[in-house]
Scaffold this active site. Structure first.
Site, PDB file in Angstrom:
ATOM      1  N   ASP A  38      17.249  51.745 -21.082  1.00 53.18           N
ATOM      2  CA  ASP A  38      17.548  50.879 -22.227  1.00 53.18           C
ATOM      3  C   ASP A  38      18.990  50.419 -22.064  1.00 53.18           C
ATOM      4  O   ASP A  38      19.639  50.763 -21.069  1.00 53.18           O
ATOM      5  CB  ASP A  38      17.322  51.622 -23.560  1.00 53.18           C
ATOM      6  CG  ASP A  38      16.929  50.664 -24.685  1.00 53.18           C
ATOM      7  OD1 ASP A  38      17.707  49.732 -24.973  1.00 53.18           O
ATOM      8  OD2 ASP A  38      15.844  50.837 -25.273  1.00 53.18           O
ATOM      9  N   ASP A  61      20.865  46.478 -18.462  1.00 53.28           N
ATOM     10  CA  ASP A  61      20.522  45.291 -19.234  1.00 53.28           C
ATOM     11  C   ASP A  61      19.534  44.476 -18.392  1.00 53.28           C
ATOM     12  O   ASP A  61      19.892  43.961 -17.329  1.00 53.28           O
ATOM     13  CB  ASP A  61      21.801  44.483 -19.516  1.00 53.28           C
ATOM     14  CG  ASP A  61      21.525  43.247 -20.359  1.00 53.28           C
ATOM     15  OD1 ASP A  61      20.350  42.807 -20.431  1.00 53.28           O
ATOM     16  OD2 ASP A  61      22.483  42.714 -20.953  1.00 53.28           O
ATOM     17  N   TYR A 154       9.757  33.980 -30.368  1.00 46.78           N
ATOM     18  CA  TYR A 154       9.151  35.296 -30.131  1.00 46.78           C
ATOM     19  C   TYR A 154       7.668  35.142 -29.787  1.00 46.78           C
ATOM     20  O   TYR A 154       7.174  35.734 -28.826  1.00 46.78           O
ATOM     21  CB  TYR A 154       9.331  36.169 -31.381  1.00 46.78           C
ATOM     22  CG  TYR A 154       8.765  37.574 -31.249  1.00 46.78           C
ATOM     23  CD1 TYR A 154       9.498  38.570 -30.619  1.00 46.78           C
ATOM     24  CD2 TYR A 154       7.503  37.896 -31.746  1.00 46.78           C
ATOM     25  CE1 TYR A 154       8.997  39.861 -30.484  1.00 46.78           C
ATOM     26  CE2 TYR A 154       6.991  39.178 -31.617  1.00 46.78           C
ATOM     27  CZ  TYR A 154       7.739  40.156 -30.985  1.00 46.78           C
ATOM     28  OH  TYR A 154       7.223  41.434 -30.855  1.00 46.78           O
ATOM     29  N   LYS A 158       5.761  36.090 -26.221  1.00 45.63           N
ATOM     30  CA  LYS A 158       4.683  37.080 -26.121  1.00 45.63           C
ATOM     31  C   LYS A 158       3.391  36.447 -25.584  1.00 45.63           C
ATOM     32  O   LYS A 158       2.611  37.111 -24.898  1.00 45.63           O
ATOM     33  CB  LYS A 158       4.450  37.747 -27.479  1.00 45.63           C
ATOM     34  CG  LYS A 158       5.652  38.606 -27.937  1.00 45.63           C
ATOM     35  CD  LYS A 158       5.938  39.738 -26.957  1.00 45.63           C
ATOM     36  CE  LYS A 158       7.028  40.669 -27.462  1.00 45.63           C
ATOM     37  NZ  LYS A 158       7.275  41.805 -26.551  1.00 45.63           N
ATOM     38  N   THR A 189       9.385  50.736 -36.414  1.00 46.11           N
ATOM     39  CA  THR A 189      10.405  50.952 -35.380  1.00 46.11           C
ATOM     40  C   THR A 189      11.685  50.269 -35.866  1.00 46.11           C
ATOM     41  O   THR A 189      11.658  49.510 -36.845  1.00 46.11           O
ATOM     42  CB  THR A 189       9.986  50.299 -34.043  1.00 46.11           C
ATOM     43  OG1 THR A 189      10.031  48.870 -34.201  1.00 46.11           O
ATOM     44  CG2 THR A 189       8.597  50.726 -33.599  1.00 46.11           C
TER      45      THR A 189
HETATM   46  P1  NAD Z   1      12.750  48.707 -30.644  1.00 40.51           P
HETATM   47  O1  NAD Z   1      13.819  47.793 -31.108  1.00 40.51           O
HETATM   48  O2  NAD Z   1      12.768  50.128 -31.041  1.00 40.51           O
HETATM   49  O3  NAD Z   1      12.633  48.664 -29.038  1.00 40.51           O
HETATM   50  C1  NAD Z   1      13.025  47.582 -28.246  1.00 40.51           C
HETATM   51  C2  NAD Z   1      14.015  48.087 -27.239  1.00 40.51           C
HETATM   52  O4  NAD Z   1      14.314  47.062 -26.285  1.00 40.51           O
HETATM   53  C3  NAD Z   1      15.357  48.493 -27.887  1.00 40.51           C
HETATM   54  O5  NAD Z   1      15.621  49.858 -27.671  1.00 40.51           O
HETATM   55  C4  NAD Z   1      16.365  47.577 -27.223  1.00 40.51           C
HETATM   56  O6  NAD Z   1      17.630  48.173 -26.997  1.00 40.51           O
HETATM   57  C5  NAD Z   1      15.658  47.230 -25.911  1.00 40.51           C
HETATM   58  N1  NAD Z   1      16.224  46.017 -25.331  1.00 40.51           N
HETATM   59  C6  NAD Z   1      16.495  44.853 -25.974  1.00 40.51           C
HETATM   60  N2  NAD Z   1      17.093  43.993 -25.143  1.00 40.51           N
HETATM   61  C7  NAD Z   1      17.190  44.615 -23.943  1.00 40.51           C
HETATM   62  C8  NAD Z   1      17.735  44.249 -22.685  1.00 40.51           C
HETATM   63  N3  NAD Z   1      18.325  43.051 -22.501  1.00 40.51           N
HETATM   64  N4  NAD Z   1      17.704  45.138 -21.672  1.00 40.51           N
HETATM   65  C9  NAD Z   1      17.147  46.359 -21.854  1.00 40.51           C
HETATM   66  N5  NAD Z   1      16.599  46.769 -23.019  1.00 40.51           N
HETATM   67  C10 NAD Z   1      16.645  45.902 -24.056  1.00 40.51           C
HETATM   68  O7  NAD Z   1      11.406  48.034 -31.141  1.00 40.51           O
HETATM   69  P2  NAD Z   1       9.880  48.326 -30.787  1.00 40.51           P
HETATM   70  O8  NAD Z   1       9.141  47.855 -31.966  1.00 40.51           O
HETATM   71  O9  NAD Z   1       9.653  49.694 -30.279  1.00 40.51           O
HETATM   72  O10 NAD Z   1       9.635  47.259 -29.630  1.00 40.51           O
HETATM   73  C11 NAD Z   1       9.017  47.581 -28.393  1.00 40.51           C
HETATM   74  C12 NAD Z   1       8.181  46.399 -27.952  1.00 40.51           C
HETATM   75  O11 NAD Z   1       7.086  46.250 -28.849  1.00 40.51           O
HETATM   76  C13 NAD Z   1       8.918  45.057 -27.967  1.00 40.51           C
HETATM   77  O12 NAD Z   1       8.581  44.318 -26.814  1.00 40.51           O
HETATM   78  C14 NAD Z   1       8.376  44.367 -29.193  1.00 40.51           C
HETATM   79  O13 NAD Z   1       8.426  42.973 -29.093  1.00 40.51           O
HETATM   80  C15 NAD Z   1       6.964  44.893 -29.215  1.00 40.51           C
HETATM   81  N6  NAD Z   1       6.294  44.795 -30.515  1.00 40.51           N
HETATM   82  C16 NAD Z   1       6.739  45.502 -31.574  1.00 40.51           C
HETATM   83  C17 NAD Z   1       6.085  45.376 -32.792  1.00 40.51           C
HETATM   84  C18 NAD Z   1       6.532  46.132 -34.015  1.00 40.51           C
HETATM   85  O14 NAD Z   1       5.960  45.880 -35.082  1.00 40.51           O
HETATM   86  N7  NAD Z   1       7.490  47.027 -33.938  1.00 40.51           N
HETATM   87  C19 NAD Z   1       4.954  44.540 -32.909  1.00 40.51           C
HETATM   88  C20 NAD Z   1       4.533  43.836 -31.797  1.00 40.51           C
HETATM   89  C21 NAD Z   1       5.195  43.979 -30.598  1.00 40.51           C
END
Ligand code: NAD
Length: 263
Positions: A38, A61, A154, A158, A189
């Site tokens: 991360d 990153d 977004y 996706k 989250t």
């Molecule tokens: P989260 O914010 O906990 O996790 C996302 C992580 O991605 C974070 O820890 C962030 O630091 C990391 N990140 C962002 N930019 C980055 C970069 N440039 N380099 C490396 N890491 C980076 O949120 P989450 O909900 O666990 O999200 C995980 C995945 O699930 C994401 O792709 C999100 O789009 C997808 N998602 C989440 C939901 C939801 O409702 N939470 C719904 C649909 C899809």
């Protein structure tokens, strides 16, 4: 069910919180050796502190190609070539009406959500093909097939992840590398916490009321009437990484309590 991945080398991105961290936990419980990556080394270390099993953390990153290269080198040095990739890194990105979002809003969102998947998959797929075994799971979203007008960058990112998943599954399935997506909706989250805190502030309510009104007004088809838990998504992702999913390729598994209207 034994997932049959004991000793497999796994790489999980977006792993310091939410769905990524929960997925790392599931893979570790199945005996995989897991590299968690991360953005921030300190946050990663804190997140990993509670995990059992064989794991290590590497900050990177994923929008910076050199960082991705270094990440993969260090990951190989730790446990060998990744045999499993679960790509969870993502951002909501700038939100608002389409006509108010500029190129930067689009570029930022696509760079993190779509391009980082391209970069990481490109870095791991060669060794998976040579080995004749690999599992790649890309985290997409319900938004990829059901766009919401206030977050089109977004949604488009996706949709791109879903298209990439299907394309990669056709390209590399014949080599034994199975590529699938998981498409969640509204999971508890930091990503949706931030959305709900903003909604609560806008409406002068508390966060629980914001969640309730969001479900009623914005996600009426979510039949379970609650946010999902990260481990409910992670369980599906872990299955797709497993020996048990040996005939699953090019699919998107919805973990959304019914949010997407079509079958
Ligand atoms: P989260 O914010 O906990 O996790 C996302 C992580 O991605 C974070 O820890 C962030 O630091 C990391 N990140 C962002 N930019 C980055 C970069 N440039 N380099 C490396 N890491 C980076 O949120 P989450 O909900 O666990 O999200 C995980 C995945 O699930 C994401 O792709 C999100 O789009 C997808 N998602 C989440 C939901 C939801 O409702 N939470 C719904 C649909 C899809």
């Amino acid at each position: 069910m034994d997932l049959g991945i004991t000793g497999r080398a796994a790489l999980v991105t977006g792993a310091d919180s939410g769905i990524g961290l929960a997925t790392a936990r599931h893979l570790l419980a199945e005996g995989a050796r897991v590299v968690l990556t991360d953005l921030d080394a300190g946050r990663l270390a804190d997140a990993a502190a509670g995990l059992g099993g064989e794991h290590t953390t590497i900050a990177a990153d994923l929008t910076v190609p050199d960082d991705v290269g270094r990440l993969l080198e260090e990951a190989r040095a730790a446990y060998g070539d990744p045999e499993i990739l679960v790509h969870c890194a993502g951002i909501t990105g700038p939100q608002g009406p389409f006509h108010e979002l500029d190129d930067d809003a689009w570029r930022t969102t696509l760079d993190v959500n779509l391009f980082s998947a391209v970069r990481v998959v490109r870095g791991v797929v060669g060794a998976m093909r040579e080995a004749g075994w690999g599992r790649i799971v890309l985290v997409a979203s319900e938004d990829g097939v059901q766009p919401y007008v206030d977050e089109l960058p977004y949604c488009a990112s996706k949709a791109g992840v879903l298209s990439l998943t299907k394309g990669l599954s056709k390209a590399y399935g014949p080599d034994g590398v199975l590529v699938n997506a998981v498409s969640p909706a509204f999971v508890e989250t930091p990503m949706t916490d931030a959305m709900m805190e903003a909604r609560a502030q806008e409406r002068g309510t508390d966060v629980d009321e914001a969640v309730e009104s969001f479900l009623d007004e914005e996600r009426p088809l979510m039949a379970l009437k609650r946010r999902g838990r990260p481990d409910e998504v992670a369980a599906v992702a872990a299955f797709l990484c497993s020996e048990r999913a040996s005939f699953v390729n090019g699919s998107s598994y919805r973990v959304d309590s019914g949010s997407v209207a079509t079958i």
